[in-house]
Write a protein that holds these residues in place. Sequence first.
Motif, PDB file in Angstrom:
ATOM      1  N   UNK A 107      12.391  70.202  17.385  1.00 42.28           N
ATOM      2  CA  UNK A 107      12.292  70.015  15.936  1.00 42.28           C
ATOM      3  C   UNK A 107      13.581  70.368  15.206  1.00 42.28           C
ATOM      4  N   UNK A 108      14.375  71.271  15.788  1.00 41.04           N
ATOM      5  CA  UNK A 108      15.620  71.670  15.125  1.00 41.04           C
ATOM      6  C   UNK A 108      16.782  70.742  15.457  1.00 41.04           C
ATOM      7  N   UNK A 109      16.501  69.627  16.138  1.00 42.14           N
ATOM      8  CA  UNK A 109      17.524  68.627  16.406  1.00 42.14           C
ATOM      9  C   UNK A 109      18.216  68.746  17.738  1.00 42.14           C
ATOM     10  N   UNK A 110      17.917  69.787  18.501  1.00 45.85           N
ATOM     11  CA  UNK A 110      18.530  69.915  19.816  1.00 45.85           C
ATOM     12  C   UNK A 110      17.879  68.951  20.808  1.00 45.85           C
ATOM     13  N   UNK A 111      18.607  68.650  21.886  1.00 45.67           N
ATOM     14  CA  UNK A 111      18.100  67.699  22.866  1.00 45.67           C
ATOM     15  C   UNK A 111      18.603  68.065  24.246  1.00 45.67           C
ATOM     16  N   UNK A 166      25.200  66.793  24.688  1.00 43.90           N
ATOM     17  CA  UNK A 166      23.831  66.540  24.239  1.00 43.90           C
ATOM     18  C   UNK A 166      22.897  66.356  25.425  1.00 43.90           C
ATOM     19  N   UNK A 167      23.347  65.632  26.440  1.00 42.74           N
ATOM     20  CA  UNK A 167      22.502  65.369  27.596  1.00 42.74           C
ATOM     21  C   UNK A 167      22.250  66.630  28.417  1.00 42.74           C
ATOM     22  N   UNK A 168      23.264  67.515  28.474  1.00 42.79           N
ATOM     23  CA  UNK A 168      23.144  68.725  29.274  1.00 42.79           C
ATOM     24  C   UNK A 168      22.559  69.889  28.480  1.00 42.79           C
ATOM     25  N   UNK A 169      22.327  69.672  27.182  1.00 48.57           N
ATOM     26  CA  UNK A 169      21.728  70.711  26.358  1.00 48.57           C
ATOM     27  C   UNK A 169      22.633  71.905  26.157  1.00 48.57           C
TER      28      UNK A 169
END
Length: 274
Positions: free
Chosen positions: A103-107, A216-219
């Motif tokens: 919800x906070x925009x992290x992925x 972004x992909x690796x968080x």
Amino acid sequence: MTEVVRRIKTDMGTLAKENIIVKRSTKPIKPAPLLPGARSDASGKAVKNVILLSLPDEEYSMLRPHLEPVELPQYEILHEPGEKIAYAYFLNDGMTSLVALSRDGRSVEVGIVGKEGMVGMSLMMGLRRGTFRAIMQMSGSGLRIRSETFQEVLLYAPTLRSELSRFALMHGMQVAQLAACNRLHEVDQRLVRWLLMCQDRVDSELLPLTHEFLAQMLGTGRPSVSLAAADLENAGLIENMRGTIRVLNRKSLEEAACECYGVIQHFNGGLGLK
């Protein structure tokens, strides 16, 4: 073993069920996938998707009129979590990331799909909505089919169901291993594992990826990815180019990977990957 052969006639884009013929087979038949390019879509373009190349002619003939060729540019979103899935996608080349969003925009990436599988696997289970975002990580092309039509054809395509079930099982194992890797290993090992998995699917030494997207992909944060990539470059394993990473030494890169890649690599043969 009993094999059910159904003849399907297409009339105005709608599948109509016809005669059902039951034949008894003397032994189970598992045909080897055709070579890439040995089968074409309705527009005459070569098919490279492993699952489509694994189908018997009668099942592919049911799908073929409904497969729409599509170009898939980098970062195009194929479906969002919770939203209705409009199409199932069979990639010929390129690669899709399945991404979990907070919800906070992290992925963080939880799975990848290339020419070995299908994007939109929820449809196989009769569901119309997915859990993750499906985004093109590397541009490519493929074939898409409307979700309603796909689910209708699936009822009369036992080999397609079998191949997708097999892919779902192996992909589930991959997702579980990625979850363990993201929790247990540092960003440098995860980056190596990730680059190897990407190269398995695109068969190229050039991977068009930015450090921002990798983060972004690796968080994780971009600085961490840039430092890890610089270390790999200094070791002579990769070359960092503008918006692209070149794999220079695949063997050494495999040696630098965590054990998670070795586990995942065992699935490659069953998925039709090298």
